[in-house]
Each structure stands twice: as C-alpha cells, then as structure tokens.
Design an enzyme around this catalytic site. Structure first.
Site, PDB file in Angstrom:
ATOM      1  N   ALA A   1     -11.732  12.242 -23.771  1.00 19.31           N
ATOM      2  CA  ALA A   1     -12.699  12.610 -24.808  1.00 19.31           C
ATOM      3  C   ALA A   1     -12.001  13.086 -26.079  1.00 19.31           C
ATOM      4  O   ALA A   1     -12.394  12.719 -27.182  1.00 19.31           O
ATOM      5  CB  ALA A   1     -13.645  13.684 -24.277  1.00 19.31           C
ATOM      6  N   GLU A   2     -10.984  13.927 -25.932  1.00 22.48           N
ATOM      7  CA  GLU A   2     -10.191  14.346 -27.085  1.00 22.48           C
ATOM      8  C   GLU A   2      -8.723  14.478 -26.721  1.00 22.48           C
ATOM      9  O   GLU A   2      -8.376  14.759 -25.562  1.00 22.48           O
ATOM     10  CB  GLU A   2     -10.663  15.698 -27.642  1.00 22.48           C
ATOM     11  CG  GLU A   2     -11.657  15.606 -28.784  1.00 22.48           C
ATOM     12  CD  GLU A   2     -13.079  15.585 -28.295  1.00 22.48           C
ATOM     13  OE1 GLU A   2     -13.969  15.300 -29.105  1.00 22.48           O
ATOM     14  OE2 GLU A   2     -13.292  15.841 -27.105  1.00 22.48           O
TER      15      GLU A   2
END
Length: 269
Positions: A43-44
C-alpha cells in the site's frame, strides 16, 4: 541499500499493514522513488533521510503507493519509526517533516509507537447518488474528511454490514479524492475494540487497505463524539486485520500500535 518490509499495527508477522521502508542519505528523483514503490507493491513505501540537527524535525519522510505519492500515511510512518528505533538510527521520539507538517512518533515502554497526527475535520455531506449501490450498503451518515486525506467516511448499520461488504471498486473511485472509509460500532466491546472499519482507496491504486492509520484521524473524532470517550480502540477488519488505539486531543489525534519487521534485505537497483 537496505530495504525492510514492516507489518504495522500488529504485533505478529503477516498481519496488519505491510510497508516498505528505506533509510536514505537524501531523496533521489521522484521517478526512482515511484519505481521502488511499484517494485515493493505494498500500500505504501516510506522513504526517510536525516535532517541537520537543531531544526524543527529530525528526519524527512515521504510516502508512495504503487501509483502515486500521498500526503498522509499512518502505517508507513509507524513502520519507518519502528525501523529507526530497532536499528538504533534514532533514539526517543522522532520528528518527521512531511507534506502534512511535522509528525511525531514516540516509542512506548511496551514496544508500541504512538503517532501524533492532525485530526481530520469532519464535514457532514449528503450521500452521493449511487454510492450505496457501489458500496453495497446504505449509508446512515456521510462525512468529508478534509484535504489531508480526501476521503468519504460512511457509517453503515452494524459491524456485520462492514464485514460483509463486497464493493464495486471501480464505481467507488468517483466519490472521493482518495477513497471510502466504512465504519460501524462494535457489536461487543468486550472483544477489545469499540468500532470497526474497512477502507477502500481505488484512486491511489489500493482496492482495500489492510490497516489505515490516517483513516483513524477521522474515525477517532467520529466515534469519540458518539461514544463519549476520547480514548478508543478500532479494529480495521481487512483480511489481514489490525488494531489502532486512538486518543483524541482536539486538533491532534494520537494513534498507537505495534510493528514487526518481516523482511530485511538489499535493494540492488
């Protein structure tokens, strides 16, 4: 160059929200940062480098999804602070300068880390036409979460409804800048959490985020007002799942969780 994968908002591997973390001397060009985030494909990915002493912050911090840079990310901040503390690169509270101002991460005696984040300003809005069909549930209340996150917070009937959502992610993308936060009160607070949520962020390349720290800057004021307490625990009920302890402090929200390093390797590119 060392690269770590850290599971955030969990105290065990293969749960919570995984984030890539790289400690750098300075930020390379944006194309390289984005390419690394694509390669990590979580996601990040957090990129951080030390700043000169005696400034307002200790480290600079940026976050990239596989498709774009974001303005605020909780779980990758927690992951970055965890790496700094466990490697000895930084001791005590760490101040990060970010696109959302200076964010502080403070280690606790129990191994947890508390993030000091800006509280999201909640503005009641009418549920957009079609959002119920895209989400697969009827909204009870709908709020805009402000410019830092750009989400639509939607309260639904109950915990069972949150758990059973199978949204049309492509359709959801038209209703907010980043995505949709869905939430309901916990059916049984004796299970260790006060409210439940799930987060869908198709506009930044994440159909469902496992555990979203930044979403809890909106969930904390929302549920604190309804439950009459400033300190709460939220369960983000994704397949990986994770707990976020929240404490509402006016314009700031404290988010507390654990983290676990699961990969420690070398980036060759």
């Amino acid at each position: 160059m060392r690269i770590r994968i850290v599971d955030a908002f969990t105290d065990r591997p293969f749960a919570g929200n995984p984030a890539g973390v790289l400690l750098l001397d300075s930020f390379p060009d944006d194309a390289w940062l984005q390419n690394v985030a694509v390669e990590v494909n979580h996601a990040e990915t957090a990129f951080t480098h030390p700043l000169p002493a005696d400034g307002e912050a200790d480290w600079a911090l940026r976050w990239f999804t596989p498709t774009t840079e974001v303005a605020l990310c909780g779980h990758a901040t927690l992951a970055a602070a965890h790496v700094l503390h466990t490697t000895g690169a930084h001791r005590g509270p760490v101040r990060f300068t970010t696109r959302s101002g200076v964010l502080v991460a403070t280690p606790g005696d129990d191994g947890s880390i508390t993030l000091d984040f800006p509280t999201a300003p909640l503005t009641p809005v009418a549920a957009p036409n079609g959002v119920a069909e895209a989400l697969g549930a009827e909204p009870l209340a709908t709020f805009d979460t402000g410019p830092n996150t750009g989400d639509l917070l939607i309260e639904v009937a109950d915990e069972r409804t949150v758990l059973g959502l199978t949204p049309d992610h492509k359709a959801l993308a038209r209703y907010s800048k980043r995505g949709i936060i869905t939430t309901a009160r916990a059916e049984d607070a004796s299970r260790g959490y006060d409210f439940v949520s799930r987060c869908f962020f198709p506009n930044v390349g994440i159909d469902e985020d496992p555990v979203t720290g930044s979403a809890h800057t909106a969930l904390a004021p929302f549920w604190s007002e309804r439950l009459g307490r400033t300190t709460l625990t939220g369960l983000q009920a994704s397949p990986r799942s994770g707990l976020v302890r929240t404490e509402l402090r006016g314009e700031r929200t404290h988010l507390t969780g654990h983290a676990v390093t699961v990969v420690d390797g070398e980036l060759l590119a």
